[in-house]
Design a protein around this motif. Structure first.
Motif, short mmCIF file in Angstrom:
data_model
loop_
_atom_site.label_atom_id
_atom_site.label_comp_id
_atom_site.label_asym_id
_atom_site.label_seq_id
_atom_site.Cartn_x
_atom_site.Cartn_y
_atom_site.Cartn_z
N VAL A 1 0.85 -1.21 0.00
CA VAL A 1 0.00 0.00 0.00
C VAL A 1 0.88 1.25 0.00
CG1 VAL A 1 -1.69 1.33 1.33
CG2 VAL A 1 -1.96 -1.15 1.11
N LEU A 2 1.99 1.19 0.74
CA LEU A 2 2.90 2.33 0.83
C LEU A 2 3.53 2.68 -0.52
CD1 LEU A 2 4.96 1.94 4.14
CD2 LEU A 2 3.66 3.94 3.41
N GLU A 3 3.53 1.74 -1.45
CA GLU A 3 4.17 1.98 -2.75
C GLU A 3 3.36 2.88 -3.65
OE1 GLU A 3 5.07 -1.79 -4.47
OE2 GLU A 3 6.52 -2.37 -2.92
N TYR A 4 2.08 3.09 -3.36
CA TYR A 4 1.27 3.99 -4.18
C TYR A 4 1.74 5.43 -3.98
CZ TYR A 4 -2.03 0.23 -5.23
OH TYR A 4 -2.61 -0.93 -5.67
N GLU A 5 1.94 6.16 -5.06
CA GLU A 5 2.51 7.50 -5.00
C GLU A 5 1.66 8.46 -4.17
OE1 GLU A 5 3.28 9.02 -8.86
OE2 GLU A 5 4.81 7.52 -9.35
N GLU A 6 0.33 8.29 -4.24
CA GLU A 6 -0.55 9.25 -3.56
C GLU A 6 -0.67 8.99 -2.07
OE1 GLU A 6 -3.26 6.40 -5.95
OE2 GLU A 6 -1.19 7.11 -5.95
N ILE A 7 -0.04 7.93 -1.57
CA ILE A 7 -0.12 7.61 -0.15
C ILE A 7 0.95 8.38 0.62
CG2 ILE A 7 0.21 5.78 1.58
CD1 ILE A 7 -2.44 5.57 0.19
N ASP A 8 0.52 9.09 1.67
CA ASP A 8 1.44 9.78 2.57
C ASP A 8 1.91 8.77 3.60
OD1 ASP A 8 2.07 11.16 5.20
OD2 ASP A 8 1.96 12.89 3.87
N ALA A 9 3.21 8.44 3.57
CA ALA A 9 3.73 7.37 4.42
C ALA A 9 3.54 7.66 5.91
CB ALA A 9 5.21 7.16 4.11
N SER A 10 3.82 8.90 6.31
CA SER A 10 3.71 9.24 7.73
C SER A 10 2.28 9.10 8.23
CB SER A 10 4.22 10.67 7.97
OG SER A 10 5.57 10.78 7.62
N GLN A 11 1.35 9.60 7.43
CA GLN A 11 -0.05 9.52 7.85
C GLN A 11 -0.53 8.07 7.85
OE1 GLN A 11 -4.14 10.88 5.91
NE2 GLN A 11 -2.85 12.62 6.38
N MET A 12 -0.17 7.33 6.80
CA MET A 12 -0.61 5.94 6.73
C MET A 12 -0.06 5.13 7.90
SD MET A 12 0.22 2.97 3.97
CE MET A 12 0.62 1.45 4.85
N ASN A 13 1.22 5.30 8.22
CA ASN A 13 1.81 4.56 9.33
C ASN A 13 1.11 4.86 10.64
OD1 ASN A 13 3.73 3.27 7.76
ND2 ASN A 13 5.25 4.89 8.02
N ALA A 14 0.71 6.13 10.82
CA ALA A 14 0.02 6.50 12.05
C ALA A 14 -1.30 5.75 12.19
CB ALA A 14 -0.22 8.02 12.07
N PHE A 15 -2.03 5.60 11.07
CA PHE A 15 -3.33 4.93 11.13
C PHE A 15 -3.18 3.41 11.13
CE2 PHE A 15 -4.80 9.11 9.82
CZ PHE A 15 -5.93 9.25 10.61
#
Length: 497
Positions: A17-31
Motif C-alpha cells: 500500500v505504501l508503494e502507491y505515490e498518492e499515499i502519505d507514508a507518515s499519515q498511513m503509518n500513524a493509522f
C-alpha cells in the motif's frame, strides 16, 4: 493461517500500500499502527481498529488500496472487513493518552515493586500558567522566522513525538466538523509545534475551501478583545455583539493556549457558549494548551466538554526530528534567499540538534544565528567549535545543555551512595527506588527527553513506568521541603561538573 503467517501477510500488504505515490507514508503509518489483522482466507480479510474513528478513516481512505493490493498479490477480489475491538481500544487509549495519564491509588503500574515502594498518591500535573512575556517574545520571534502563511502541513517535520497529533490535524483540515474529532484538542509544552499545526489547518482550509470562514485567535488576544468589547458596550451597544458574532459565525474556530484563560471565569463562560454553539451546529473547533484538559484549572464542565472529541499530545522531539526541522528550515532559507548551493555542514546541524532544548523556536533561532554568521563572514565551512562559541549563551539549558543521562545518573548515584547497576537494575528497596525516580525526574526536566528514551537508559523501563516516576516526584515536591533541597543540591553538583 497461524498468527505468524497472518502478521507476515499483513506486513506485506501494508508495504505494498505504501508503494502507491498518492499515499502519505507518515499519515498511513500513524493509522495502520492502530490496526490488527485477525483472520484471512481466500477472498476475505478481517482487521480490527481500536476505535470508530480509525475504522471509519481506514474504510474511507485506505480500503480501496488494500483491496487492490490483495488482488495484485493473490489474484482475486477480497472483502475487507474492519471491526472495532473494544479491548484493543482500551489498550490503545492507555498508550495514546499516557502523557496525561493519572495513576489511581489501586491501579497497578508496570513495575509493581516501584509503585509499592512509593506513596500511593494520585499525581497531579497541574502547572502554573506559563503565558508570560517570554512566551510572547518567542511568538514574535517565530512569526518573524516563519510567517503564518508559510506554516503548512508540508513543512511540518513529522517524528514519533508528534505523528498522531499531525495526522489528526490533517484529518480535521480535510473534513472539518466530524463529531469524532470535534473539538480537536492538541497539547504539549511551549515551542513543540502546536501553533504550527493550528495554522496549518487554517491555511489548508483557506486554500482548499475558501467558502469556509476560519478564525484563529490566541487566548490572550481573545481576552483583550472581550475586555475592549465590554468596555465599549456602554458607548456602543452593538460592540459586544460584533465581538461575539465574529467567533460564532466561524466555520472553523482555532483558539491557541486555552490554559491562559484559567481563573478568568467570565471569559471562559463566553468561550464555552461559543464553543457549544459551533460544535452543536457541526462546525469545527480546535483548541491547544500546554497541558491536558484535565490539568487545566477550570470548571469540570469545561474540561469535560473540551475533552469530548479527540485529544492528542506532542512530546519533545527526538534528535532525528530536530535534525529534520533544521534541514527543513535551511531549505526554506535557501529557497527564499536564492542561494541554491547554501548548506550548513552536517556536523554543525547535529551539534545544534544535540545541544538545543525541546523548544523548536529556540532551535530555529539558533539556525538563523548560524546562517547570518556564515553569510556575514563568508564562512561556508563553519566548524562546530566556531558554532559552539557563537551559541555559547543561546540555549536556555545554559551549562546543562551538554548534559547526558549518564552525567545525571553519576551524580544521583554519588549523592545517594548506590552503584549504577542498582540504579538501572531491578532491585526494589525503598532507597534504590527513590534514587531511581529522582534520576528519572531530573533526566526529564533537565534534558527534555522523551519518556521512552529515558526508559531505555534506565534498564529498559517502559513509557508508563517513567511517567509514573516523574509524576510521583512532582507530587512529592509540592509538600516535601527536604526533597526540594536534595534536588537543588544534585542540580548544583551537576552544574559544577
Amino acid at each position: 493461517m497461524n498468527s505468524e503467517e497472518l502478521l507476515a501477510a499483513w506486513e506485506r500488504i501494508s508495504a505494498k500500500v505504501l508503494e502507491y505515490e498518492e499515499i502519505d507514508a507518515s499519515q498511513m503509518n500513524a493509522f495502520f499502527s492502530r490496526l490488527q489483522p485477525q483472520a484471512m482466507s481466500d477472498g476475505f480479510i478481517m482487521l480490527t481498529a481500536d476505535n470508530d474513528f480509525i475504522k471509519t478513516w481506514i474504510e474511507r481512505h485506505y480500503s480501496d488500496y488494500i483491496k487492490m493490493v490483495l488482488k495484485d498479490l493473490y489474484g482475486m477480489d477480497y472483502t475487507v472487513a474492519i471491526e472495532v475491538d473494544i479491548n484493543q481500544e482500551s489498550q490503545t487509549k492507555q498508550q495514546t493518552n499516557q502523557s496525561d495519564l493519572v495513576k489511581e491509588e489501586k491501579k497497578p503500574v508496570p513495575d509493581s515493586g516501584e509503585a509499592a515502594a512509593t506513596e500511593e498518591k494520585k499525581p497531579s500535573f497541574v502547572e502554573e500558567p506559563r503565558f508570560d512575556q517570554q512566551t510572547r517574545e518567542e511568538r514574535r520571534e517565530e512569526s518573524q522566522l516563519s510567517p503564518t502563511s508559510t506554516l503548512t502541513f508540508e513543512n511540518f517535520v513529522i517524528g514519533e513525538s508528534n505523528r498522531m497529533a499531525y495526522s489528526m490535524a490533517v484529518a480535521v483540515a480535510e473534513e472539518p466538523g466530524k463529531s469524532m474529532l470535534n473539538p480537536l484538542f492538541i497539547y504539549g509544552r511551549s515551542g513543540l509545534g502546536k501553533t504550527h499545526l493550528m495554522r496549518s489547518i487554517q491555511n489548508y482550509v483557506n486554500e482548499t475551501r475558501p467558502d469556509l470562514k476560519t478564525v484563529y485567535v490566541d487566548s490572550a488576544d481573545f481576552l483583550s478583545e472581550y475586555i475592549d468589547a465590554r468596555v465599549s458596550h456602554d458607548k456602543d451597544k452593538s460592540s459586544y455583539n460584533k465581538f461575539k458574532n465574529k467567533y460564532q459565525e466561524a466555520d472553523i474556530l482555532l483558539i491557541d493556549d486555552i490554559q491562559f484563560l484559567q481563573g478568568k471565569e467570565q471569559t471562559l463562560d463566553i468561550v464555552f457558549q461559543i464553543f457549544n454553539s459551533l460544535v452543536d451546529e457541526g462546525r469545527q473547533v480546535v483548541l491547544s494548551a500546554d497541558r491536558a484538559p484535565k490539568n487545566i484549572t477550570m470548571d469540570e464542565r469545561y474540561q469535560s466538554r473540551f475533552n469530548s472529541g479527540g485529544t492528542f499530545d506532542i512530546q519533545p522531539p527526538e534528535i532525528e526530528t530536530k535534525l529534520g526541522i533544521i534541514k527543513s528550515f535551511v531549505d526554506e532559507y535557501r529557497a527564499s534567499s536564492n542561494q541554491e548551493d547554501f548548506r550548513i555542514p552536517e556536523d554543525v546541524e547535529r551539534y545544534i540538534a544535540e545541544n538545543s532544548s525541546s523548544n523548536i523556536r529556540e532551535l530555529k533561532s539558533a539556525v538563523t544565528k548560524v546562517i547570518y554568521a556564515m553569510n556575514a563572514f563568508n564562512k561556508m565551512d563553519i566548524t562546530t567549535d566556531e558554532v559552539s562559541r557563537l551559541l555559547e549563551n543561546h540555549f536556555s539549558g545554559g551549562p546543562g545543555k551538554k548534559l547526558t543521562i549518564s552525567d545525571i545518573q553519576k551524580e544521583v548515584e554519588r549523592y545517594y551512595d548506590i552503584p549504577h547497576s542498582d540504579l538501572v537494575g531491578q532491585k526494589r528497596s525503598r532507597k534504590i527506588v527513590y534514587a531511581r525516580q529522582v534520576g528519572i525526574y531530573l533526566s526529564r526536566h533537565l534534558l527534555d527527553l522523551p519518556y521512552n528514551y529515558i526508559g531505555k537508559n534506565f534498564g529498559g523501563r517502559d513509557h508508563t513506568t517513567i511517567m509514573y516516576s516523574v509524576s510521583n516526584i512532582e507530587e512529592k515536591l509540592k509538600e516535601n521541603r527536604e526533597l526540594r533541597e536534595e534536588l537543588e543540591n544534585i542540580k548544583n553538583r551537576i552544574r559544577e561538573m
